[in-house]
Design a protein around this motif. Structure first.
Motif, PDB file in Angstrom:
ATOM      1  N   GLN A 125       1.199 -40.723  -2.342  1.00  0.00           N
ATOM      2  CA  GLN A 125       0.184 -40.283  -2.882  1.00  0.00           C
ATOM      3  C   GLN A 125      -0.575 -39.373  -1.845  1.00  0.00           C
ATOM      4  OE1 GLN A 125      -2.319 -43.667  -3.831  1.00  0.00           O
ATOM      5  NE2 GLN A 125      -0.904 -44.110  -5.812  1.00  0.00           N
ATOM      6  N   TYR A 158      -6.661 -36.024  -1.519  1.00  0.00           N
ATOM      7  CA  TYR A 158      -6.762 -37.418  -2.111  1.00  0.00           C
ATOM      8  C   TYR A 158      -6.656 -37.578  -3.547  1.00  0.00           C
ATOM      9  CZ  TYR A 158      -7.215 -38.359   3.018  1.00  0.00           C
ATOM     10  OH  TYR A 158      -7.111 -38.336   3.938  1.00  0.00           O
ATOM     11  N   LEU A 190       1.316 -45.662  -1.923  1.00  0.00           N
ATOM     12  CA  LEU A 190      -0.124 -44.950  -1.109  1.00  0.00           C
ATOM     13  C   LEU A 190       0.434 -43.734  -0.274  1.00  0.00           C
ATOM     14  CD1 LEU A 190      -3.195 -44.656  -0.763  1.00  0.00           C
ATOM     15  CD2 LEU A 190      -2.883 -46.516   0.974  1.00  0.00           C
ATOM     16  N   TYR A 223      -4.452 -38.053  -5.568  1.00  0.00           N
ATOM     17  CA  TYR A 223      -3.715 -39.109  -6.234  1.00  0.00           C
ATOM     18  C   TYR A 223      -3.820 -40.621  -5.674  1.00  0.00           C
ATOM     19  CZ  TYR A 223      -0.831 -35.085  -7.209  1.00  0.00           C
ATOM     20  OH  TYR A 223      -0.229 -33.871  -8.002  1.00  0.00           O
ATOM     21  N   THR A 224      -4.856 -40.657  -4.650  1.00  0.00           N
ATOM     22  CA  THR A 224      -5.193 -41.978  -4.171  1.00  0.00           C
ATOM     23  C   THR A 224      -6.305 -42.706  -4.920  1.00  0.00           C
ATOM     24  OG1 THR A 224      -6.684 -41.176  -2.737  1.00  0.00           O
ATOM     25  CG2 THR A 224      -4.567 -41.044  -1.720  1.00  0.00           C
ATOM     26  N   PRO A 225      -6.201 -44.080  -4.740  1.00  0.00           N
ATOM     27  CA  PRO A 225      -7.258 -44.838  -5.536  1.00  0.00           C
ATOM     28  C   PRO A 225      -8.764 -44.297  -5.156  1.00  0.00           C
ATOM     29  CG  PRO A 225      -5.445 -46.239  -4.709  1.00  0.00           C
ATOM     30  CD  PRO A 225      -5.309 -44.883  -4.180  1.00  0.00           C
ATOM     31  N   GLN A 226      -8.956 -43.994  -3.934  1.00  0.00           N
ATOM     32  CA  GLN A 226     -10.335 -43.566  -3.505  1.00  0.00           C
ATOM     33  C   GLN A 226     -10.016 -42.083  -3.478  1.00  0.00           C
ATOM     34  OE1 GLN A 226     -10.749 -45.609   0.152  1.00  0.00           O
ATOM     35  NE2 GLN A 226     -12.295 -46.856  -0.903  1.00  0.00           N
TER      36      GLN A 226
END
Length: 355
Positions: free
Chosen positions: A83, A117, A80, A119-122
């Protein structure tokens, strides 16, 4: 904003800082035209430092070897933290590439947040959507209740009006907009990194491009206590339009001034390198018919620092006279064919002078 701007007053010291920054902007443009090779090196260093420092200000830390690989080689982020680093790298790259042409608009701000953001999950790219997150904002000095998106619409409109009508010096307008953005707090996450990206973008609008070569984020991080103290002090009373912008302006101008001073020190060393010490190093390099190391030039020029040797090497590389033959500690340099003619001429002049 027009009423607030009209009431601002600055003392002699503040006006002197503004004049100095304007002068530095002129020098920056001159250096950019005359020393492109040197500035390419500075851009790469600034990109790494900015990405690292902005993320560290948010508590995001990545090991040094991974950081450089992520920023310069586009390595795939594996955590994370990586990311978030990769997202800032991409957003910063866009600012440096086209910041002066990017409008300060809802679309461009949301685009930057989405990149931040990506590359982040959210994912990013959207304003806060909660129903109970409302704020008071002072568009014309009179407070009212509004949502973050409405506040951002007002801020963008006020910025454009102030810019189009030349209501304030750009170096007053930019930090005011950054403070307003942070007080509005339009995103659920990433408001700090976004404020630093927008700082660079807005400075580009007025040709203050030092952030391309010297990391402003690193300067903010190095003085993080004063950075946050200034923002806190100037945000007091913001919601009813009674805030004092002076602490933030003084800090912001001081940080920008330090960046320009550092820029001039680094690039100006090229000019100083053309003096007596620089000529000694240059003459020693031109004598070398075989590949040589920095240490060898240092040993042959006692009293001259390694930094000065590096300055002359970079200058001669930019002139197309020498080239490196490797990287790292074992790297060596060698003359290119066009340098041999200079060396022969220099020796002939020296012999002629002795006769």
């Amino acid at each position: 904003m027009p009423d607030y701007l009209a009431k601002l007053r600055f003392d002699a010291q503040q006006l002197a800082v503004l004049r100095a920054l304007g002068e530095y902007r002129g020098k920056q443009q001159l250096y950019a035209a005359q020393l492109p090779e040197v500035l390419r090196d500075l851009r790469q260093m600034a990109l790494v430092a900015s990405t690292e420092s902005s993320n560290r200000l948010e508590g995001v830390v990545v090991p040094a070897h991974r950081l450089k690989s992520l920023v310069l080689k586009n390595a795939t982020p594996q955590s994370l933290s990586e990311q978030e680093v990769a997202g800032y790298r991409d957003a910063l790259g866009l600012i440096h590439e086209s910041g002066e042409r990017m409008p300060f608009s809802e679309g461009s701000i949301l685009q930057l947040h989405g990149i931040l953001y990506r590359y982040t999950p959210q994912p990013g790219g959207g304003w806060q959507a909660t129903t109970n997150d409302i704020i008071e904002c002072p568009p014309d000095g009179s407070p009212r209740i509004c949502s973050q998106p409405v506040a951002m619409t007002d801020l963008i409109a006020r910025y454009r009006t102030a810019q189009d009508q030349h209501l304030a010096d750009p170096l007053v307008l930019v930090p005011l907009v950054v403070l307003d953005f942070l007080c509005i707090h339009p995103f659920l996450k990433g408001n700090g990194p976004m404020a630093r990206l927008l700082t660079l973008q807005l400075l580009y609008h007025f040709d203050y491009a030092v952030g391309r070569f010297i990391s402003l984020e690193r300067i903010f991080e190095a003085s993080r206590a004063r950075y946050y103290e200034a923002l806190e002090a100037s945000s007091q009373g913001w919601h009813n339009g009674t805030h004092d912008i002076a602490p933030w302006l003084d800090y912001f101008w001081g940080a920008l001034l330090r960046a320009y001073q550092e820029f001039e020190e680094r690039v100006g060393a090229i000019e100083r390198g053309r003096g007596a010490k620089g000529e000694r190093v240059r003459a020693e390099i031109l004598k070398r018919s075989l590949p040589f190391s920095i240490s060898e030039i240092e040993d042959a020029c006692p009293g001259i620092s390694r930094d000065m040797v590096r300055v002359v090497l970079r200058a001669m590389k930019a002139e197309g006279l020498i080239t490196p033959t490797g990287k790292g500690r074992a790297a060596k340099w060698e003359q290119l064919p066009q340098a041999i003619g200079q060396a022969t001429t220099a020796q002939a002049n020296s012999s002629g002078g002795k006769r």
